[in-house]
Design a protein around this motif. Structure first.
Motif, mmCIF file in Angstrom:
data_model
loop_
_atom_site.group_PDB
_atom_site.id
_atom_site.type_symbol
_atom_site.label_atom_id
_atom_site.label_comp_id
_atom_site.label_asym_id
_atom_site.label_seq_id
_atom_site.Cartn_x
_atom_site.Cartn_y
_atom_site.Cartn_z
ATOM 1 N N ARG A 128 1.221 -0.999 0.120
ATOM 2 C CA ARG A 128 -0.418 0.119 -0.104
ATOM 3 C C ARG A 128 0.995 1.446 0.060
ATOM 4 O O ARG A 128 0.806 2.231 0.024
ATOM 5 N N LYS A 129 2.277 1.612 0.952
ATOM 6 C CA LYS A 129 2.812 2.304 0.786
ATOM 7 C C LYS A 129 3.367 2.866 -0.590
ATOM 8 O O LYS A 129 3.939 3.373 -0.860
ATOM 9 N N ASP A 130 4.319 1.827 -1.043
ATOM 10 C CA ASP A 130 5.746 1.853 -1.997
ATOM 11 C C ASP A 130 4.909 1.489 -2.788
ATOM 12 O O ASP A 130 5.731 1.586 -4.496
ATOM 13 N N GLY A 131 3.903 0.044 -3.523
ATOM 14 C CA GLY A 131 3.599 0.060 -4.684
ATOM 15 C C GLY A 131 3.238 1.092 -5.464
ATOM 16 O O GLY A 131 2.745 1.877 -5.472
ATOM 17 N N ILE A 132 3.508 0.392 -6.487
ATOM 18 C CA ILE A 132 2.543 1.226 -7.782
ATOM 19 C C ILE A 132 1.299 1.040 -8.453
ATOM 20 O O ILE A 132 2.469 -0.263 -9.024
ATOM 21 N N VAL A 133 0.659 1.501 -8.835
ATOM 22 C CA VAL A 133 -0.757 0.363 -9.693
ATOM 23 C C VAL A 133 -0.601 1.143 -10.733
ATOM 24 O O VAL A 133 -0.453 2.679 -11.095
#
Lengths: 193, 193
Positions: free
Chosen positions: B9-14
């Motif tokens: 949630r913090k560092d993942g990029i969709v």
């Protein structure tokens, strides 16, 4: 490193064409206990250095770098060999000729993961003609990162890579340096260190 | 695994096209502390199993598999994606279609490093269409090795891979399952586990 030299003597296989197969413990099947011992040794050899990250190149360097990184408490970044959907456009890149694969490929690192002033330790399983390591050095130069040193498991001392790296003033530590090997007898001569 | 979900949630990029980038901590830059926590969690989830070796596939699975292997005290074997001078002819192989790279390639494991009756844990960073894991399963079937289970860091629950693996009766443990993601808002929905 005696433990590694002994293991190479025991399980390494010398093939014609200057091929040294260590795939039973280092780069196909991986002996994690041995690699942990190598991690401790790299920590001892680079004990005085402040290191921000470890940089390696896929594929066989990655596992070793990850184990080694535990002794330095830093993240690993691995250079990728081909452009994928998962790397954005903004990369540092370099061309590398692989001795093992007999071809030239691009290696690249996202600009997000190496920064100006970073103190970088390079880690790889093999040093032969030096192309992979020179590629990583070029990437660090582009990024204006500082290469603290390079830690190699097995250096082929009769190929040019080690000299090329040392001539540049890089602190290179190879845990085993093979000065000669004979595919007829299987004999391996290590450099005294 | 909450720690991993929080990190995603913090560092993942969709990104558009169902791409979830976790390359800041999992598969380009690697957060070794986080991966150690995942290793402990896999050990907890497969605590009752006797395991002889961990099998993964290059490249991004290797580092994770090596860290995880420390909690099981077993060697890692990684399937290679291309024939090199360092692999002898005698290999188990399978064709794999990569979601990330958009192409089909061969993966192979030397017959020397998987044996009949071996109890194998499969480890990989991502499970999406399932092709990589199905390729490893095929290799284990060829070798008559027993797949004890599969440990995945991030499963894309809206793609078919997880179902395909579970339908085969494989004990699959995914530390985070993304059931939906929105490239417009960046929102990620995890499956309750």
């Amino acid at each position: 490193m005696k433990l590694l030299e002994e293991r190479i003597r025991k399980d390494g296989i010398v093939r014609a064409g200057n091929v040294l197969k260590v795939d039973s413990f280092l780069n196909h099947q991986m002996d994690i206990e041995l690699i942990n011992e190598m991690g401790k040794e790299f920590k001892r050899l680079f004990a005085d250095e402040q290191i921000d990250r470890i940089l390696t190149v896929e594929a066989s360097g990655i596992g070793i770098a990850c184990i080694v990184a535990q002794y330095f408490g830093v993240p690993v970044v691995f250079a990728k060999k081909s452009q994928t959907k998962n790397i954005d456009g903004d990369v540092y890149s370099s061309k590398v000729e692989s001795f093992t694969h007999g071809r030239i490929y691009d290696v690249m690192v996202s600009k997000k993961y190496i920064h100006e002033g970073d103190r970088v330790l390079l880690i790889d399983d093999f040093l032969a003609n030096g192309c992979a390591l020179l590629g990583l050095l070029e990437i660090c130069e582009e990024a204006k990162a500082h290469v603290v040193g390079a830690g190699i498991c097995v250096e082929k001392g009769f190929q040019q890579g080690g000299d090329l790296i040392r001539e540049r003033g890089i602190h290179l530590e190879s845990l085993a340096i093979v000065d000669a090997m004979d595919s007829q007898t299987g004999a391996i001569t290590f450099r005294e260190q």
